[in-house]
Motif scaffolding. Sequence first.
Motif, mmCIF file in Angstrom:
data_model
loop_
_atom_site.group_PDB
_atom_site.id
_atom_site.type_symbol
_atom_site.label_atom_id
_atom_site.label_comp_id
_atom_site.label_asym_id
_atom_site.label_seq_id
_atom_site.Cartn_x
_atom_site.Cartn_y
_atom_site.Cartn_z
ATOM 1 N N ALA A 1 -15.688 106.621 47.335
ATOM 2 C CA ALA A 1 -16.531 106.441 46.151
ATOM 3 C C ALA A 1 -15.931 105.398 45.220
ATOM 4 O O ALA A 1 -16.646 104.589 44.613
ATOM 5 C CB ALA A 1 -16.720 107.772 45.429
ATOM 6 N N GLN A 2 -14.607 105.404 45.087
ATOM 7 C CA GLN A 2 -13.939 104.394 44.264
ATOM 8 C C GLN A 2 -14.126 102.998 44.854
ATOM 9 O O GLN A 2 -14.388 102.027 44.137
ATOM 10 C CB GLN A 2 -12.450 104.723 44.146
ATOM 11 C CG GLN A 2 -12.162 105.959 43.297
ATOM 12 C CD GLN A 2 -10.670 106.217 43.117
ATOM 13 O OE1 GLN A 2 -10.244 106.702 42.079
ATOM 14 N NE2 GLN A 2 -9.873 105.890 44.109
ATOM 15 N N ALA A 3 -13.996 102.890 46.182
ATOM 16 C CA ALA A 3 -14.140 101.593 46.837
ATOM 17 C C ALA A 3 -15.557 101.053 46.705
ATOM 18 O O ALA A 3 -15.768 99.851 46.531
ATOM 19 C CB ALA A 3 -13.753 101.710 48.310
ATOM 20 N N LEU A 4 -16.540 101.936 46.769
ATOM 21 C CA LEU A 4 -17.935 101.505 46.695
ATOM 22 C C LEU A 4 -18.361 101.143 45.277
ATOM 23 O O LEU A 4 -19.167 100.226 45.081
ATOM 24 C CB LEU A 4 -18.848 102.610 47.238
ATOM 25 C CG LEU A 4 -18.841 102.837 48.746
ATOM 26 C CD1 LEU A 4 -19.616 104.098 49.100
ATOM 27 C CD2 LEU A 4 -19.406 101.629 49.492
ATOM 28 N N THR A 5 -17.841 101.853 44.289
ATOM 29 C CA THR A 5 -18.317 101.670 42.920
ATOM 30 C C THR A 5 -17.368 100.857 42.038
ATOM 31 O O THR A 5 -17.782 100.349 40.988
ATOM 32 C CB THR A 5 -18.535 103.023 42.230
ATOM 33 O OG1 THR A 5 -17.266 103.713 42.132
ATOM 34 C CG2 THR A 5 -19.523 103.876 43.012
ATOM 35 N N GLY A 6 -16.099 100.769 42.416
ATOM 36 C CA GLY A 6 -15.116 100.103 41.582
ATOM 37 C C GLY A 6 -14.553 100.980 40.480
ATOM 38 O O GLY A 6 -13.717 100.529 39.690
ATOM 39 N N LEU A 7 -14.979 102.234 40.426
ATOM 40 C CA LEU A 7 -14.486 103.158 39.412
ATOM 41 C C LEU A 7 -13.120 103.718 39.785
ATOM 42 O O LEU A 7 -12.771 103.799 40.964
ATOM 43 C CB LEU A 7 -15.450 104.338 39.249
ATOM 44 C CG LEU A 7 -16.841 104.073 38.694
ATOM 45 C CD1 LEU A 7 -17.636 105.380 38.687
ATOM 46 C CD2 LEU A 7 -16.777 103.492 37.285
ATOM 47 N N THR A 8 -12.364 104.125 38.785
ATOM 48 C CA THR A 8 -11.200 104.971 38.996
ATOM 49 C C THR A 8 -11.652 106.405 38.721
ATOM 50 O O THR A 8 -12.053 106.720 37.597
ATOM 51 C CB THR A 8 -10.042 104.586 38.053
ATOM 52 O OG1 THR A 8 -9.650 103.248 38.345
ATOM 53 C CG2 THR A 8 -8.856 105.517 38.249
ATOM 54 N N ILE A 9 -11.617 107.244 39.726
ATOM 55 C CA ILE A 9 -12.185 108.594 39.600
ATOM 56 C C ILE A 9 -11.059 109.599 39.383
ATOM 57 O O ILE A 9 -10.256 109.864 40.282
ATOM 58 C CB ILE A 9 -13.021 108.951 40.845
ATOM 59 C CG1 ILE A 9 -14.153 107.934 41.018
ATOM 60 C CG2 ILE A 9 -13.569 110.371 40.724
ATOM 61 C CD1 ILE A 9 -14.998 108.151 42.255
ATOM 62 N N GLU A 10 -11.028 110.152 38.184
ATOM 63 C CA GLU A 10 -9.987 111.110 37.822
ATOM 64 C C GLU A 10 -10.554 112.420 37.289
ATOM 65 O O GLU A 10 -9.827 113.406 37.177
ATOM 66 C CB GLU A 10 -9.058 110.497 36.768
ATOM 67 C CG GLU A 10 -8.312 109.267 37.267
ATOM 68 C CD GLU A 10 -7.437 108.649 36.197
ATOM 69 O OE1 GLU A 10 -7.704 108.911 34.995
ATOM 70 O OE2 GLU A 10 -6.486 107.909 36.559
ATOM 71 N N THR A 11 -11.835 112.441 36.947
ATOM 72 C CA THR A 11 -12.451 113.635 36.374
ATOM 73 C C THR A 11 -13.782 113.920 37.054
ATOM 74 O O THR A 11 -14.316 113.080 37.802
ATOM 75 C CB THR A 11 -12.714 113.445 34.866
ATOM 76 O OG1 THR A 11 -13.729 112.428 34.704
ATOM 77 C CG2 THR A 11 -11.447 113.028 34.131
ATOM 78 N N ILE A 12 -14.335 115.080 36.760
ATOM 79 C CA ILE A 12 -15.651 115.429 37.289
ATOM 80 C C ILE A 12 -16.704 114.478 36.752
ATOM 81 O O ILE A 12 -17.634 114.083 37.469
ATOM 82 C CB ILE A 12 -15.988 116.895 36.939
ATOM 83 C CG1 ILE A 12 -15.080 117.833 37.744
ATOM 84 C CG2 ILE A 12 -17.460 117.200 37.230
ATOM 85 C CD1 ILE A 12 -15.180 119.285 37.364
ATOM 86 N N GLU A 13 -16.575 114.081 35.495
ATOM 87 C CA GLU A 13 -17.529 113.120 34.935
ATOM 88 C C GLU A 13 -17.456 111.784 35.659
ATOM 89 O O GLU A 13 -18.475 111.108 35.837
ATOM 90 C CB GLU A 13 -17.292 112.942 33.431
ATOM 91 C CG GLU A 13 -17.851 114.084 32.598
ATOM 92 C CD GLU A 13 -19.327 114.352 32.876
ATOM 93 O OE1 GLU A 13 -20.126 113.382 32.880
ATOM 94 O OE2 GLU A 13 -19.684 115.523 33.109
ATOM 95 N N ASP A 14 -16.249 111.402 36.093
ATOM 96 C CA ASP A 14 -16.109 110.186 36.892
ATOM 97 C C ASP A 14 -16.835 110.326 38.219
ATOM 98 O O ASP A 14 -17.480 109.383 38.703
ATOM 99 C CB ASP A 14 -14.629 109.876 37.148
ATOM 100 C CG ASP A 14 -13.864 109.493 35.903
ATOM 101 O OD1 ASP A 14 -14.494 109.039 34.929
ATOM 102 O OD2 ASP A 14 -12.625 109.656 35.907
ATOM 103 N N MET A 15 -16.729 111.498 38.828
ATOM 104 C CA MET A 15 -17.429 111.754 40.083
ATOM 105 C C MET A 15 -18.940 111.611 39.888
ATOM 106 O O MET A 15 -19.639 110.992 40.698
ATOM 107 C CB MET A 15 -17.093 113.152 40.611
ATOM 108 C CG MET A 15 -15.653 113.331 41.058
ATOM 109 S SD MET A 15 -15.239 115.059 41.457
ATOM 110 C CE MET A 15 -16.247 115.340 42.905
#
Length: 267
Positions: free
Chosen positions: A144-158
Amino acid sequence: MDMVSKALTIAGTDPTGGAGIQADLKTFQELGVFGMSVITSVVSQNTLGVRSFVDMHEEFIESQIDAVFEDIRPDAVKTGMLSNPSAIAIVAKKLKEYNVSQYVLDPVMVASSGHELISQEARQSVKEELLPLATLVTPNLPEAQALTGLTIETIEDMKEAGRILVEEYGVKAALIKGGHYKGEADDYLYNGTEFLKFSAKRFDTKHTHGSGCTYAAAITARLAEGDSLNQAVEHGKSFITSAISNPLEIGKGQGPTNHWGHRLTTK
């Protein structure tokens, strides 16, 4: 025999049987769906990691897909390892040509051992060519990080990753899997309207090789059977939870999940 549900997996192999094509076909069989396969890459791997792989030429991938659809049309299709832009382009072309309406995209990018299975160019091709065609995409957190460019650390990030995949990249629904997250193994499905949470207890086991393939294959099988997307994900979550919670404990590394674990789980 026309009442038999049929599912097709387009993916790479695993000679030890825990992931890829082999895991998909085992899952289809366990769920009572006739399984078919198109091989995109032959992978030399085991529970200790990936050694090497050989990609099939795009013309041969196309020939395999045509061979299936011209004879036994699948009710649902899943893709796994597509390591290069040429393979992705052929699969996208064929999904459109055959007007596939139930398509589960498992964006296989990195093996459990950490071995890269897809080029950077191919990651972009997945976003541009496959996501707009998919009924569902099933990334784990690194994917998901690779596809979106986000850093996912929380449920809200997910949840934000799910929104981006649906609202910006055009996939119909996104299932962001929480296997790499802390706490319970909670997954979040975003369908463009609402988020649905699918929860399971986290089990203390290293034997999760092929869990992503198996989860997506179970969802594909249930879609082939006529389930709604929500029902298919619920069944898939139950299937993979049983596969992980009844470990076979085989292999010298990160062993495979148990594809008949659902038979051992008391409801």
